[in-house]
Structure formats: structure tokens, C-alpha cells
Enzyme design. Structure first.
Site, PDB file in Angstrom:
ATOM      1  N   ASP A   8     -73.432  14.619   3.349  1.00  0.00           N
ATOM      2  CA  ASP A   8     -74.332  15.401   3.621  1.00  0.00           C
ATOM      3  C   ASP A   8     -74.159  16.465   2.394  1.00  0.00           C
ATOM      4  O   ASP A   8     -73.178  16.410   1.774  1.00  0.00           O
ATOM      5  CB  ASP A   8     -74.409  16.216   4.868  1.00  0.00           C
ATOM      6  CG  ASP A   8     -75.416  17.308   5.226  1.00  0.00           C
ATOM      7  OD1 ASP A   8     -76.472  17.031   4.660  1.00  0.00           O
ATOM      8  OD2 ASP A   8     -74.924  18.139   5.243  1.00  0.00           O
ATOM      9  N   ASP A  10     -75.878  20.276   2.194  1.00  0.00           N
ATOM     10  CA  ASP A  10     -75.806  21.719   2.428  1.00  0.00           C
ATOM     11  C   ASP A  10     -74.899  21.844   3.753  1.00  0.00           C
ATOM     12  O   ASP A  10     -74.972  21.124   4.682  1.00  0.00           O
ATOM     13  CB  ASP A  10     -77.125  22.216   2.963  1.00  0.00           C
ATOM     14  CG  ASP A  10     -78.094  22.587   1.881  1.00  0.00           C
ATOM     15  OD1 ASP A  10     -77.873  23.266   1.016  1.00  0.00           O
ATOM     16  OD2 ASP A  10     -79.202  21.768   1.989  1.00  0.00           O
TER      17      ASP A  10
END
Length: 219
Positions: A8, A10
Site C-alpha cells: 500500500d 499512504d
């Protein structure tokens, strides 16, 4: 045998949540919506802009949601000028490349944000596959983004490990069948385990991570 790492963005590659919170507060404040840390954790982290704006501004139209989302992302890119990789990330990426593992990105963020952040971190060229929200018809928590990444990598779920920091992201990774680490930049270890994390880490220096990487690489 381990053949890929899927990240991922953020809160996983970089602790960018404070900047996102600031951007949401800047755009939604004039709309009468107060964005504090609790609201960010409960209503924003890991979700798509579509669902965020629909839940926070239910009386607004879809067109208004889209316009505000664009303003928010532009504000984020303006504010996100001093990004640094999460501790130990570069070591993990170096290790993956040395061992000929593929590296992929799976994010609910738009491509403009992904490009901005990866360039700012100096790691854009390391990712063989990049799945942003424009690439799929359903974002996390649906497993489709991860399944799409696996398809483009040419791999099965058992050949990759995922890294996530949010409930929606973890649910997506686990629904796609991936062994997954919960990165504790925003939530507690208990919260990440509750949504399916196999193990949790505070940074990429954690020994638990390296033990798993070595064991999975050997098969």
C-alpha cells in the site's frame, strides 16, 4: 516460494496521514465538516474518496463530491513536500531487488498522488506494477486491486506478501489470499489483527518481518 512484495502507499511506504488530514480539513472545513484525528481514523483512513465524501457530505451531489475530492488531492500534493520513506523501507526494497523479487504498489489513491509521492521518495522506478484507483472498478476493501496486481505480476497469492496500514486495505489483501503485515502508523496492533493482519510491524526494521521474509524466500 516468495516472488513479490506488494505495498500500500499512504501510511505504509510513508507516514503521510498527517498531511492527508490537513488537506481534508482545509477542503471540508468550509463545508462545515470538522476533520480531527478521530474523524480521520474512523471515516477516512484507507477508504476511497468516493465513499469518504459520500459519508461526510451525504446531501451533496456526486459531481460535488468529485470536485471536492479533486481539490483535496491537489491540496495534498501542494502540502506533501517533505516526504521521507518509512524507516527501513529502502532496506526492504534493496533486499527484494537483490533476491530478484518483484515489487508492486496497490493504492486507493489517484495516479497523480502516486506519481507525486513515489517521485518525492525517489522510489518510482522500483515498482514493476502500480495499481491506482483508476485501474480498477472497485477499490479496497474489495480484493480486486490486489487480484489485479497479482494478475499483472503473473503470480498466485501464495507467492506474494502484502503490507497495509488500514482496515480496508488489510481486508482487501486478506480477501485476495495474501499473507499480510499490518504497518502500525495509524492503528494499534490489536486493531490490525482484528481485521486480519497475520503479523504487525512498527517499521521495516522489525525482526519479525525479516524472519518471515527469509523463511518465505526459502519456501
Amino acid at each position: 516460494m516468495l516472488k513479490a512484495l506488494i505495498f500500500d502507499m499512504d501510511g505504509t511506504l510513508v507516514h503521510s496521514d498527517p498531511v492527508h488530514l490537513q488537506a481534508f480539513a482545509e477542503i471540508l472545513g468550509p463545508q462545515g465538516v470538522v476533520i480531527d484525528e478521530e474523524t480521520y481514523r474512523s471515516s477516512i483512513i484507507g477508504r476511497t474518496n468516493e465513499s469518504i465524501f459520500a459519508s461526510l457530505l451525504p446531501s451533496h451531489s456526486v459531481d460535488e463530491h468529485e470536485e471536492l475530492a479533486e481539490l483535496k488531492e491537489a491540496a495534498f500534493r501542494r502540502l506533501a513536500l517533505d516526504l521521507k520513506p518509512l524507516d527501513g523501507l529502502l532496506d526492504v526494497l534493496d533486499w527484494a531487488e537483490e533476491n530478484r523479487l518483484k515489487i508492486a504498489l496497490v493504492t486507493n489513491a489517484p495516479v497523480l498522488n502516486a506519481t507525486h509521492m513515489l517521485d518525492a521518495l525517489g522510489i518510482a522506478e522500483r515498482f514493476e506494477v502500480k495499481i491506482t484507483i483508476e485501474e480498477v472498478v472497485r477499490g479496497k476493501p474489495d480484493p480486486l486491486p490486489y487480484l489485479t496486481a497479482l494478475e499483472r505480476l503473473g503470480l498466485q497469492a501464495g507467492e506474494a506478501i502484502a503490507f497495509e496500514d488500514s482496515p480496508s486495505g488489510m481486508k482487501a489483501a486478506k480477501a485476495a489470499g495474501l499473507f499480510s503485515f499490518g504497518v502500525l502508523t495509524g492503528l494499534s496492533a490489536d486493531e490490525m489483527r482484528e481485521v486480519g493482519a497475520d503479523l504487525t510491524i512498527e517499521t521495516f526494521h522489525d525482526q519479525a518481518l525479516w524472519d518471515v521474509l527469509d523463511s518465505h524466500l526459502k519456501g
